[in-house]
Design a protein around this motif. Structure first.
Motif, mmCIF file in Angstrom:
data_model
loop_
_atom_site.group_PDB
_atom_site.id
_atom_site.type_symbol
_atom_site.label_atom_id
_atom_site.label_comp_id
_atom_site.label_asym_id
_atom_site.label_seq_id
_atom_site.Cartn_x
_atom_site.Cartn_y
_atom_site.Cartn_z
ATOM 1 N N SER A 368 0.847 -1.190 0.000
ATOM 2 C CA SER A 368 0.000 0.000 0.000
ATOM 3 C C SER A 368 0.881 1.238 0.000
ATOM 4 C CB SER A 368 -0.922 0.016 1.221
ATOM 5 O OG SER A 368 -0.152 0.091 2.423
ATOM 6 N N ASN A 392 -4.384 -2.488 -5.081
ATOM 7 C CA ASN A 392 -5.083 -1.346 -5.651
ATOM 8 C C ASN A 392 -4.317 -0.081 -5.267
ATOM 9 O OD1 ASN A 392 -6.065 -0.497 -2.933
ATOM 10 N ND2 ASN A 392 -7.301 -2.364 -3.119
ATOM 11 N N PRO A 394 -5.050 4.162 -4.003
ATOM 12 C CA PRO A 394 -6.074 5.135 -3.587
ATOM 13 C C PRO A 394 -6.271 6.223 -4.637
ATOM 14 C CG PRO A 394 -4.037 5.460 -2.359
ATOM 15 C CD PRO A 394 -3.855 4.209 -3.139
ATOM 16 N N GLN A 418 -14.446 -3.680 -6.235
ATOM 17 C CA GLN A 418 -14.844 -2.279 -6.304
ATOM 18 C C GLN A 418 -13.699 -1.318 -5.994
ATOM 19 O OE1 GLN A 418 -17.722 -0.740 -7.191
ATOM 20 N NE2 GLN A 418 -18.420 -2.726 -7.955
ATOM 21 N N ASP A 419 -12.688 -1.782 -5.235
ATOM 22 C CA ASP A 419 -11.565 -0.912 -4.867
ATOM 23 C C ASP A 419 -10.630 -0.646 -6.036
ATOM 24 O OD1 ASP A 419 -12.503 -0.644 -2.322
ATOM 25 O OD2 ASP A 419 -11.240 -2.245 -1.472
ATOM 26 N N PRO A 465 -15.525 -5.896 -2.149
ATOM 27 C CA PRO A 465 -14.245 -6.127 -1.458
ATOM 28 C C PRO A 465 -14.276 -7.305 -0.506
ATOM 29 C CG PRO A 465 -14.709 -3.789 -1.547
ATOM 30 C CD PRO A 465 -15.934 -4.476 -2.085
#
Length: 787
Positions: A368, A392, A394, A418-419, A465
């Motif tokens: 992340s 993913n 942000p 969905q992320d 998710p």
């Protein structure tokens, strides 16, 4: 012209056989020369002997011109013995060189009378010892080179008498230790090269007298530690090379008192940490720290390096970077952190770096990134995040990437639920910033391998998710684009109910049959499970190897200098030039002779030659067959800035690996299509636009050719005329490019650092080529220079 040459010869005396004479300078070269040339004019001031089979040098050889001699060089010659007294009468000798010979020792008093000698080069020989007596009377010596010999130790008082010395080279020997007093009294020395030896330690105080030292080369040794005050007196130091040693740490303060230091290399060591006080205020613009064992970067580690432009920290073991690690680096333009153990970065890591353009974070384990990691950066060039563990990104982080020119995102375990929508939308809006075909889903399995940019809302609504299972560590290490292993489910035959298991036994035979069936089912299930588990383990191992394959580049064999580089910033090219002209080089008047043709046999024996450049000379023709010894390895040929008017269609026949041809700025008016028809690996041709049409020259010019022998002759001839029927270049070139290049990837970069050696030779020194027959060298005809 003939009259003036005759008068000059009458003044200087006859030029020795198989030699060239210019004013008071003589060059003798060729393997046919086995004895020292006779009848050397007494006024000779400069004498070069190159690539001969002369084996001895005696006092009588120099007797006729000893008083006038100022420069004397034996180069790439099989000389094995220099007799005592050879230089007793050469009182005015200023430069002396024995380079690339078979000498393993010299008489102790050989240089006793050379009180005016300023340059002594004894490199590339087989000298086993360095005798102090050689230097006792050389008070005027400025340059001393003992490189590329077999010397194992340096006597403590070897250099006591050469206090005017400015350049000392002891590189590429087997020196394993130095005394504290080895360099005592050398206060005028500017460059000291000790690289490529077997040094394990440097004694404290060894460099204290070198107050004017500007370059210190200690790379490619086995040094494990450095005294804290080793460089404390070297305030004039500008270049410090410490790469490829075994340093595990740098004492605090060791680099504090070096205000003029502009270049430093520390890569390929075993450094485990860098304390904030290790770097003082200095003018360093590039800092190379790749291939060490650094585990973390502390706050203010580099804060004193205010002029730093490039910071390379790749291929370490860094798992943590403090937010203030790069504080104070207002000029930093590029930072490389690839191939480390990073799992995340903190929000302020790249703050306060207004000129940051390129960031390399590939080949890590990043899961992340903070949303504001790159906030405030408006001039991003490339952000490399490929081969990490990102599921993913942000949306706030992606919004800051709009200003970037290129973002590399391949080989991440993207989780397409969905992320992933912010990344999908960003890719759709910025299709030129990333290679869309390489940014693909890993999970869920039904979307594995699908391009994220092409996902629809309908496909993503099926997977929330929470609906998509988290990726396990094993799955994360799996090779990208490989679907996850399918989960096995028990077959109906294997789902036995308690009633079936406890059914009434109606016959012993039937009961035994059911028992055997159940046993077979258990065995089958066990085999299937074992196979699945084994497959998962193998996939995991293969993925990890693929994932960290580039990391192995970091732990390179220290004896392998030809190791390829994953990125240009992995392999810096150190500046190893000594200031001042090397007087042991052959003078330009012997080199820059106009050369108009290259004859068959010029490259005889150079079977490993890959690159040739023949540029900026009045070359008008290249003979068919000149490349016949280079059929398997020649890849690149530059024939630019010449006067070639035509090329025979057979010139390139048989060149199996020929890839790049440069024909810019010539007198070519047309070429035959058949010239390139057999060059199946040709990737690039320059120019792709037609050159200016220039009439064929018809004037008489003085020319020199490269013959198959060692003799260089001067003749008078008229310029060549075109006899080959050709097609105009303007109509031919597009066809050539289409037929020979269209299916090749022209992956060519002017910034690529070649790992091959480059040795420059001029066309009239063909006898030097055979010396390189077993080496993978490049020949450049613009200059004549050493390795």
């Amino acid at each position: 012209m003939v009259l003036s040459v005759g008068i000059m010869c009458g003044v200087l005396g006859a030029c020795p056989d198989e030699c060239q004479c210019r004013d008071y300078k003589i060059l003798c070269q060729g393997r046919s020369i086995t004895e020292f040339p006779s009848s050397v004019p007494g006024s000779t001031t400069t004498f070069y002997i190159s690539n001969t089979n002369i084996t001895t040098l005696k006092p009588d050889d120099l007797a006729d011109f000893a008083e006038a001699l100022g420069i004397f060089v034996f180069k790439d010659t099989g000389i094995r013995e220099v007799f005592p007294g050879t230089f007793d009468l050469t009182h005015n000798l200023g430069a002396l060189g024995f380079i690339g010979t078979e000498l393993n020792d010299l008489p102790e008093a050989l240089f006793l009378n050379l009180v005016k000698l300023e340059s002594l080069t004894l490199s590339g020989n087989k000298l086993l010892v360095l005798r102090p007596a050689w230097l006792y009377s050389l008070a005027a010596l400025r340059t001393l080179d003992f490189s590329k010999n077999l010397i194992t130790s340096v006597p403590e008082k070897a250099f006591r008498s050469v206090t005017q010395l400015e350049h000392l080279t002891l590189a590429r020997n087997n020196i394993n230790q130095l005394s504290r007093d080895t360099f005592r009294g050398l206060s005028k020395i500017k460059s000291l090269r000790l690289n490529r030896n077997a040094l394990r330690a440097i004694p404290a105080g060894a460099f204290d007298d070198l107050v004017n030292l500007e370059e210190l080369s200690l790379q490619d040794n086995a040094i494990t530690h450095l005294p804290a005050n080793l460089f404390s007196q070297l305030q004039s130091l500008q270049k410090l090379y410490l790469s490829n040693n075994r340093l595990t740490s740098l004492p605090e303060g060791i680099l504090l008192n070096l205000p003029n230091l502009a270049q430093i290399s520390l890569y390929e060591n075993e450094l485990q940490s860098l304390s904030p006080g290790v770097f003082g205020h200095m003018a360093v613009r590039e800092l190379w720290l790749y291939d060490n064992r650094l585990t973390r970067l502390e706050d203010h580690t580099f804060s004193n390096l205010t002029q730093l432009r490039l910071l390379v920290l790749s291929r370490n073991q860094i798992s943590s970077v403090s937010p203030g690690a790069f504080s104070g680096l207002a000029e930093l333009g590029e930072v490389s952190l690839h191939t480390n153990l990073l799992t995340s970065l903190q929000e302020g890591t790249f703050q306060g770096l207004p000129k940051l353009v390129n960031i390399s974070l590939e080949h890590n384990y990043i899961r992340s990134l903070p949303a504001r990691l790159l906030q405030g950066h408006s001039h991003l060039g490339q952000l490399d995040l490929h081969n990490n563990s990102l599921p993913n990104l942000p949306s706030e982080l992606l919004s800051t990437l709009t200003v970037a020119k290129e973002v590399l995102l391949a080989e991440n375990p993207w989780k397409c639920d969905q992320d992933i929508v912010p990344l999908r939308d960003w890719l759709t809006r910025n299709p030129t910033k990333a290679n869309l075909s390489t940014v693909v889903c890993l999970t869920p399995s039904v979307l594995s391998g699908d391009s994220i940019a092409q996902l629809t809302d309908e496909e993503l609504t099926l997977f929330t998710p929470t609906a998509v299972p988290d990726i396990t560590p094993t799955e994360k290490r799996r090779k990208p684009h490989t679907p996850p292993p399918k989960r096995s489910t028990p077959s109906p035959a294997a789902e036995a109910t308690p009633t079936q298991e406890q059914g009434e036994d109606t016959s012993s035979g039937q009961g035994n049959g059911e028992g055997v069936s159940r046993n077979m089912q258990i065995i089958i299930i066990a085999v299937v499970c074992t196979t699945i588990i084994t497959s998962l383990i193998v996939c995991c191992v293969c993925w990890r190897r693929n994932k960290r394959g580039s990391r192995n580049l970091g732990r390179r064999n220290k004896n392998n200098s030809s190791q390829s580089c994953e990125k240009e910033t992995d392999c810096p090219k150190e500046n190893q030039d000594v200031d001042g002209k090397d007087v042991t080089q052959i003078p330009e008047e012997f080199i820059n002779t106009p050369t108009v043709s290259i004859e068959t046999g010029a490259f005889k024996g150079l079977v490993d030659l890959k690159h040739i450049e023949i540029s900026s000379i009045p070359l008008t023709s290249v003979s068919v067959g000149v490349f016949q010894d280079l059929l398997h390895n020649l890849e690149k040929l530059l024939l630019k800035l010449n006067q070639i008017c035509s090329l025979d269609i057979r010139l390139f026949d048989g060149l199996k690996n020929f890839q790049i041809l440069h024909l810019a700025k010539k007198h070519l008016r047309s070429v035959a299509s058949a010239l390139f028809s057999k060059l199946h690996k040709l990737q690039l041709i320059f120019p792709t636009s037609p050159p200016t049409t220039v009439p064929l020259p018809t004037t008489t010019v003085s020319t020199t050719t490269i013959p198959t022998t060692t003799t260089i002759t001067t003749t008078t001839t008229t310029a060549l005329t075109t006899t080959q029927t050709t097609t105009p270049l303007t109509s031919t070139m597009p066809t050539i490019i289409h037929n020979n290049i269209a299916n090749h990837s022209a992956n060519y970069s002017s910034h690529h650092y070649s790992n091959n050696h480059t040795v420059h030779y001029h066309t009239n020194n063909d006898t030097a080529y055979n010396y390189l027959a077993n080496y993978n060298y490049s020949a450049n005809y613009d200059h004549y220079a050493n390795e």
